[in-house]
Each structure stands twice: as structure tokens, then as C-alpha cells.
Design an enzyme around this catalytic site. Structure first.
Site, PDB file in Angstrom:
ATOM      1  N   LYS A   1       3.048  -0.503   5.047  1.00  0.00           N
ATOM      2  CA  LYS A   1       2.263  -1.340   5.813  1.00  0.00           C
ATOM      3  C   LYS A   1       2.344  -1.599   7.249  1.00  0.00           C
ATOM      4  CE  LYS A   1      -1.107  -5.578   5.981  1.00  0.00           C
ATOM      5  NZ  LYS A   1      -1.415  -6.740   5.493  1.00  0.00           N
TER       6      LYS A   1
ATOM      7  N   HIS B   1     -10.255  -3.493  -3.250  1.00  0.00           N
ATOM      8  CA  HIS B   1     -10.655  -4.668  -2.626  1.00  0.00           C
ATOM      9  C   HIS B   1     -12.396  -4.725  -2.463  1.00  0.00           C
ATOM     10  CE1 HIS B   1      -6.414  -5.554  -2.176  1.00  0.00           C
ATOM     11  NE2 HIS B   1      -6.715  -6.533  -1.406  1.00  0.00           N
TER      12      HIS B   1
ATOM     13  N   HIS C   1      -5.883 -13.518  -6.890  1.00  0.00           N
ATOM     14  CA  HIS C   1      -6.398 -12.492  -6.174  1.00  0.00           C
ATOM     15  C   HIS C   1      -6.200 -11.154  -6.849  1.00  0.00           C
ATOM     16  CE1 HIS C   1      -7.571 -10.397  -2.438  1.00  0.00           C
ATOM     17  NE2 HIS C   1      -6.223  -9.908  -2.406  1.00  0.00           N
TER      18      HIS C   1
ATOM     19  N   ARG D   1      -1.829 -23.565  23.339  1.00  0.00           N
ATOM     20  CA  ARG D   1      -2.081 -22.122  23.725  1.00  0.00           C
ATOM     21  C   ARG D   1      -0.998 -21.383  23.085  1.00  0.00           C
ATOM     22  NH1 ARG D   1      -3.416 -23.818  28.580  1.00  0.00           N
ATOM     23  NH2 ARG D   1      -5.424 -24.234  28.970  1.00  0.00           N
TER      24      ARG D   1
ATOM     25  N   ASN E   1      -7.620  -1.934   2.026  1.00  0.00           N
ATOM     26  CA  ASN E   1      -8.724  -2.435   1.319  1.00  0.00           C
ATOM     27  C   ASN E   1      -9.072  -1.733   0.117  1.00  0.00           C
ATOM     28  OD1 ASN E   1      -9.112  -4.445   3.343  1.00  0.00           O
ATOM     29  ND2 ASN E   1     -10.207  -2.831   4.581  1.00  0.00           N
TER      30      ASN E   1
ATOM     31  N   ARG F   1      -6.458   1.905   8.891  1.00  0.00           N
ATOM     32  CA  ARG F   1      -5.844   0.555   8.330  1.00  0.00           C
ATOM     33  C   ARG F   1      -6.873   0.134   7.149  1.00  0.00           C
ATOM     34  NH1 ARG F   1      -3.564  -5.054  11.141  1.00  0.00           N
ATOM     35  NH2 ARG F   1      -3.421  -6.198   9.019  1.00  0.00           N
TER      36      ARG F   1
ATOM     37  N   HIS G   1     -12.802  -7.842  -4.633  1.00  0.00           N
ATOM     38  CA  HIS G   1     -13.233  -9.281  -3.741  1.00  0.00           C
ATOM     39  C   HIS G   1     -14.748  -9.912  -4.361  1.00  0.00           C
ATOM     40  CE1 HIS G   1     -11.094  -9.108   0.336  1.00  0.00           C
ATOM     41  NE2 HIS G   1     -10.252 -10.128  -0.655  1.00  0.00           N
TER      42      HIS G   1
ATOM     43  N   LYS H   1      -2.469 -10.660  10.697  1.00  0.00           N
ATOM     44  CA  LYS H   1      -3.631 -11.303  10.730  1.00  0.00           C
ATOM     45  C   LYS H   1      -3.380 -12.901  10.460  1.00  0.00           C
ATOM     46  CE  LYS H   1      -6.310  -7.525   8.829  1.00  0.00           C
ATOM     47  NZ  LYS H   1      -7.548  -7.257   7.981  1.00  0.00           N
TER      48      LYS H   1
ATOM     49  N   GLU I   1      -0.904  -5.683  -5.204  1.00  0.00           N
ATOM     50  CA  GLU I   1      -0.777  -5.163  -3.784  1.00  0.00           C
ATOM     51  C   GLU I   1       0.341  -4.187  -3.690  1.00  0.00           C
ATOM     52  OE1 GLU I   1      -3.088  -5.988  -1.918  1.00  0.00           O
ATOM     53  OE2 GLU I   1      -3.662  -8.220  -2.547  1.00  0.00           O
TER      54      GLU I   1
ATOM     55  N   GLU J   1      -7.754  -2.363  12.698  1.00  0.00           N
ATOM     56  CA  GLU J   1      -8.478  -1.976  11.589  1.00  0.00           C
ATOM     57  C   GLU J   1      -9.855  -1.116  11.919  1.00  0.00           C
ATOM     58  OE1 GLU J   1      -8.246  -4.630   8.231  1.00  0.00           O
ATOM     59  OE2 GLU J   1     -10.013  -3.897   7.360  1.00  0.00           O
TER      60      GLU J   1
HETATM   61  N1  NAD Z   1      -2.773 -12.096   6.591  1.00  0.00           N
HETATM   62  C1  NAD Z   1      -3.145 -11.047   5.713  1.00  0.00           C
HETATM   63  O1  NAD Z   1      -3.005  -9.724   6.144  1.00  0.00           O
HETATM   64  C2  NAD Z   1      -3.274 -11.184   4.224  1.00  0.00           C
HETATM   65  C3  NAD Z   1      -3.231 -10.189   3.303  1.00  0.00           C
HETATM   66  C4  NAD Z   1      -3.294 -10.570   2.033  1.00  0.00           C
HETATM   67  C5  NAD Z   1      -3.519 -11.877   1.677  1.00  0.00           C
HETATM   68  N2  NAD Z   1      -3.495 -12.968   2.498  1.00  0.00           N
HETATM   69  C6  NAD Z   1      -3.856 -14.210   2.176  1.00  0.00           C
HETATM   70  O2  NAD Z   1      -2.723 -14.704   1.410  1.00  0.00           O
HETATM   71  C7  NAD Z   1      -3.158 -15.968   0.599  1.00  0.00           C
HETATM   72  C8  NAD Z   1      -2.454 -15.781  -0.698  1.00  0.00           C
HETATM   73  O3  NAD Z   1      -1.336 -15.882  -0.698  1.00  0.00           O
HETATM   74  P1  NAD Z   1      -0.128 -16.060  -1.917  1.00  0.00           P
HETATM   75  O4  NAD Z   1      -0.751 -15.413  -3.208  1.00  0.00           O
HETATM   76  O5  NAD Z   1       1.007 -15.977  -1.439  1.00  0.00           O
HETATM   77  O6  NAD Z   1      -0.915 -17.546  -2.383  1.00  0.00           O
HETATM   78  P2  NAD Z   1      -0.279 -19.167  -1.990  1.00  0.00           P
HETATM   79  O7  NAD Z   1       0.243 -19.067  -0.350  1.00  0.00           O
HETATM   80  O8  NAD Z   1      -1.160 -19.823  -2.428  1.00  0.00           O
HETATM   81  O9  NAD Z   1       0.979 -19.247  -3.023  1.00  0.00           O
HETATM   82  C9  NAD Z   1       0.694 -19.157  -4.344  1.00  0.00           C
HETATM   83  C10 NAD Z   1       1.217 -20.486  -5.125  1.00  0.00           C
HETATM   84  O10 NAD Z   1       2.491 -20.297  -5.439  1.00  0.00           O
HETATM   85  C11 NAD Z   1       3.314 -21.342  -4.669  1.00  0.00           C
HETATM   86  N3  NAD Z   1       4.663 -20.987  -4.392  1.00  0.00           N
HETATM   87  C12 NAD Z   1       4.763 -19.977  -3.287  1.00  0.00           C
HETATM   88  N4  NAD Z   1       6.144 -19.853  -3.199  1.00  0.00           N
HETATM   89  C13 NAD Z   1       6.701 -20.258  -4.342  1.00  0.00           C
HETATM   90  C14 NAD Z   1       7.994 -20.056  -4.795  1.00  0.00           C
HETATM   91  N5  NAD Z   1       8.821 -19.183  -4.184  1.00  0.00           N
HETATM   92  N6  NAD Z   1       8.153 -20.680  -5.993  1.00  0.00           N
HETATM   93  C15 NAD Z   1       7.445 -21.475  -6.372  1.00  0.00           C
HETATM   94  N7  NAD Z   1       6.252 -21.702  -6.143  1.00  0.00           N
HETATM   95  C16 NAD Z   1       5.698 -21.165  -5.011  1.00  0.00           C
HETATM   96  C17 NAD Z   1       2.281 -21.892  -3.718  1.00  0.00           C
HETATM   97  O11 NAD Z   1       2.672 -23.366  -3.383  1.00  0.00           O
HETATM   98  C18 NAD Z   1       1.097 -21.520  -4.266  1.00  0.00           C
HETATM   99  O12 NAD Z   1       0.804 -22.603  -5.343  1.00  0.00           O
HETATM  100  C19 NAD Z   1      -4.883 -15.928   0.760  1.00  0.00           C
HETATM  101  O13 NAD Z   1      -5.190 -16.935   1.515  1.00  0.00           O
HETATM  102  C20 NAD Z   1      -5.062 -14.588   1.318  1.00  0.00           C
HETATM  103  O14 NAD Z   1      -6.376 -14.596   2.287  1.00  0.00           O
HETATM  104  C21 NAD Z   1      -3.407 -12.436   3.880  1.00  0.00           C
HETATM  105 ZN    ZN Z   2      -5.223  -8.330  -1.179  1.00  0.00          ZN
END
Ligand code: NAD
Ligand code: ZN
Length: 344
Positions: A207, A228, A247, A106, A225, A221, A232, A128, A170, A217
């Protein structure tokens, strides 16, 4: 800046200080294969006795099976409710690790150490958390903020360039919807040459402000998007056709097409729209979207969870620094934007 987010030159020291103020019964560090190799070594010696949980990298691993393996590792370690999970990774790990932490017994505390540009400017802010389910992104999840987020731009040095550029989409989005002067500053340089020490806090502050106004949202908020709605759909379309893009690369295409729509609807000047077309294309190039894919992209857009009924709702720019949300766009308008993008 709320006290649970900090920018630091020395994330290890930040963690030491944070942990010293708490009385956690145990500490676990979650990494993926890449962050274990590139990021964890910078922290390892400064974290008191801890275990490390390492999971596969990438969006493909953001699922129930990996979440189970995290819960299992915590259970095997006899982690009680007073332990803390320190998550060292990008958005995938932050979303999934945070979700695992807040559901384990929990809820245990978690700390985010975001290591990608995207996670530093976007996913680590706003609470999120979640995992993908079946083919639906972020389908299972919760809202919860971490006990601490420590942002260290030094981690970006090992990040693959394409990932860095993807996160920059972003940053662009945040500037375009919130701050004309920052937009003018960043567009003087390429994505590679940005001053991250300035750009990242700017994005985070923006943000945070939006999320504080509208945490769930229901209104403002939604402007986050921008780019996006079309972005998307483009991302999913290309994935369905074995042409995976990052992305941010899809969001860049979305920013261009949505700026075109705003201009067509008479709410964004051609001058501002042209600036966006030009800079975003210079930085990201273009993704290849064949004409015979338009119908599928439209179908994907109709499935967007932000729509209401059968209408596609989109954020439209009113100018650089201002956007309005819940704007209805027609199928023909989307087709027009796709055709403009192809020809630009
Ligand atoms: N929670 C939210 O509000 C929110 C907002 C936007 C995106 N997201 C989510 O974020 C995710 C994408 O995140 P991301 O782009 O960070 O992808 P990711 O976490 O997959 O990282 C991208 C790649 O870089 C590698 N990596 C990470 N840090 C590194 C570093 N310092 N040096 C070398 N390699 C490194 C990772 O292992 C991976 O292969 C998606 O799942 C998306 O849904 C969430
Ligand atoms: Zn995004």
C-alpha cells in the site's frame, strides 16, 4: 519502510522512545470503549503523564458529534498546539482521531497505534482521515500522515474473530492485485492460521508503494478499490435492509463478482477466476442477496464517488497480481455478476 511506520513487539517502548525524541507540551491518548479495555493497558505504564479520551466504539460513532467531543476534551485539557494525540484503535478511531488532531488549532501531531487487522494493513497507511456525515461515508476529511505509526500484531489477540476475518479481505485484495506468489502462499491456509508477522508488512509495503506513486488517487491508487465497487454497494444495500455485514464480508462478495466480470470480459483467465471464487467462498461463505435487490444495488453503484458521469467504473483483474482501473461496466454486466454470485 519510511521511518514513521514501524512494526514492533513492544509498542509501549516504541512510544517511550518516540516521545523522548520530541518535546511535546502534553500527551493525550484516544481510545474507544473496547480498545480502552483491551489495548490501552498494554501501553498505559509506558506513556508519560497523559490524559485519556474514550469515545463510543463503532462506525455509528464516526461522526461530527464524537469529533466535537474529542475537540472539547482537548480544549478542556488546555491542550496547546505542541501537544500530541496518540490514537489506539481500529480504522474508525484512526480516521476520526487523525481528523480531529489535524484540525485542532490548525493541527497537532498524532500517532497511530492500529489495533484491528483492517487498520494495520489498510486504513493506517495512506493518510486518508475523516468522518461520516449524514449518510455519506468519509464525507468530510483531509489527507495527512501521522508522526508515527506503530504496528503490533499482538493487539489482534483480543480482536473478535469476525473482525479479524473481515480485515483479511483487504489482505486478500492486496495479494490478488499485487503478488501472485503471496496469493499462492496465503491461499494454502485459512484466514485464522495466517502468519501475520509476514502478511501484515507485505500488505503495508504494497500500500505504501502505491500511495507514494499516486497519493491523491488520480491513477494507480484506484486499484486499491478492487472488490469495493460492488462490495460497497452490497454493504450499503444490506445495511438499508437491516442486515448489517462487516465491511470485509461485503468486499469478499465484491472480489468474487468483480473477478467474474473480468473473466466475462475476457481479461482474466477462468483458471485464475476459479481460484478466487473457490478460496474467497471457502473463507467467507456467501452473503444472501435476493434477486429483487439488484436494482437497488445498481442504483447504489451509480452513486459511487469514483464514477465519472453516469458510468460505473470498476477495477478489473488482468491476472493474479495485475489489475487495471477505470474500466466501464454496464448494468447488464453487473446483473450478470449478481446472478452468478447467487448461483455459485
Ligand atoms: N483511511 C483509510 O484509508 C481507510 C481504509 C479502509 C477503511 N477505513 C475506515 O476504517 C473503518 C473500519 O475500521 P475497523 O474495521 O478497524 O473498525 P473499528 O475501528 O470499528 O474496529 C472494529 C471493532 O473492533 C474493536 N476493536 C478494535 N481493536 C480491538 C482489539 N485489539 N481488541 C478488541 N476489540 C477491538 C473496536 O472497538 C470496534 O468495535 C471504517 O470507518 C472505514 O471507513 C479507512
Ligand atoms: Zn475496504
Amino acid at each position: 519502510m519510511p521511518d514513521n511506520i514501524c512494526f514492533t513487539e513492544d509498542p509501549g517502548r516504541e512510544l517511550t522512545n518516540f516521545l523522548a525524541t520530541k518535546k511535546y507540551s502534553a500527551v493525550a491518548v484516544l481510545t474507544d470503549e473496547n480498545t480502552r479495555k483491551h489495548c490501552y493497558p498494554l501501553l498505559e505504564n509506558q506513556i508519560p503523564a497523559h490524559t485519556v479520551i474514550t469515545v463510543p466504539a463503532g462506525e455509528e460513532a464516526k461522526n461530527l458529534q464524537t469529533a466535537s467531543s474529542i475537540w472539547k476534551a482537548l480544549t478542556d485539557q488546555k491542550f496547546d498546539r505542541h501537544g500530541v494525540l496518540i490514537i489506539v484503535g481500529g480504522g474508525v478511531l484512526g480516521d476520526m482521531g487523525g481528523f480531529c488532531a489535524v484540525t485542532y488549532k490548525r493541527g497537532i501531531d498524532f500517532v497511530l497505534i492500529p489495533t484491528t487487522l483492517l487498520s494495520q494493513v489498510d486504513s493506517s497507511v495512506g493518510g486518508k482521515l475523516g468522518i461520516d456525515f449524514e449518510n455519506y461515508k468519509n464525507h468530510i476529511g483531509v489527507f495527512q500522515t501521522p508522526a508515527l505509526t506503530a504496528i503490533h500484531t499482538g493487539f489482534l489477540k483480543s480482536l473478535p474473530e469476525r473482525e479479524l476475518r473481515s480485515g483479511f479481505a483487504e489482505v486478500l485484495k492486496h495479494c490478488i492485485i499485487s503478488d501472485a506468489s503471496m496469493w499462492n502462499e496465503i491461499r494454502r491456509k485459512s484466514w485464522k492460521d495466517q502468519n501475520w508477522e509476514k502478511v501484515i508488512p507485505h500488505s503495508v509495503n504494497f500500500k505504501l508503494k502505491i500511495v507514494a506513486e499516486d497519493p491523491r488517487e488520480n491513477g494507480v491508487r484506484k486499484i486499491l478499490n478492487t472488490g469495493h465497487t460492488i462490495g460497497h454497494a452490497v454493504e450499503s444495500y444490506l445495511l438499508n435492509h437491516d442486515r448489517k455485514v462487516l465491511h470485509g464480508e461485503a468486499v469478499a462478495a465484491g472480489l468474487i463478482m468483480e473477478a467474474y466480470l473480468a473473466n466475462q470480459k475476457g481479461i482474466l483467465t477462468s483458471h485464475d477466476a476459479d481460484q478466487i471464487f473457490k478460496y474467497v467462498t471457502e473463507q467467507f461463505g456467501k452473503v444472501d442477496l435476493p434477486e429483487n435487490g439488484d436494482a437497488e444495488i445498481l442504483t447504489l453503484m451509480l452513486q459511487d464517488k469514483k464514477n465519472k458521469g453516469n458510468k460505473i467504473l470498476c477495477v478489473l483483474l488482468e491476472g493474479i497480481g495485475r489489475a487495471r482501473w477505470d474500466c466501464e461496466i454496464s448494468n447488464d454486466e453487473v446483473k450478470g455478476a449478481l446472478s452468478f454470485y447467487r448461483g455459485y
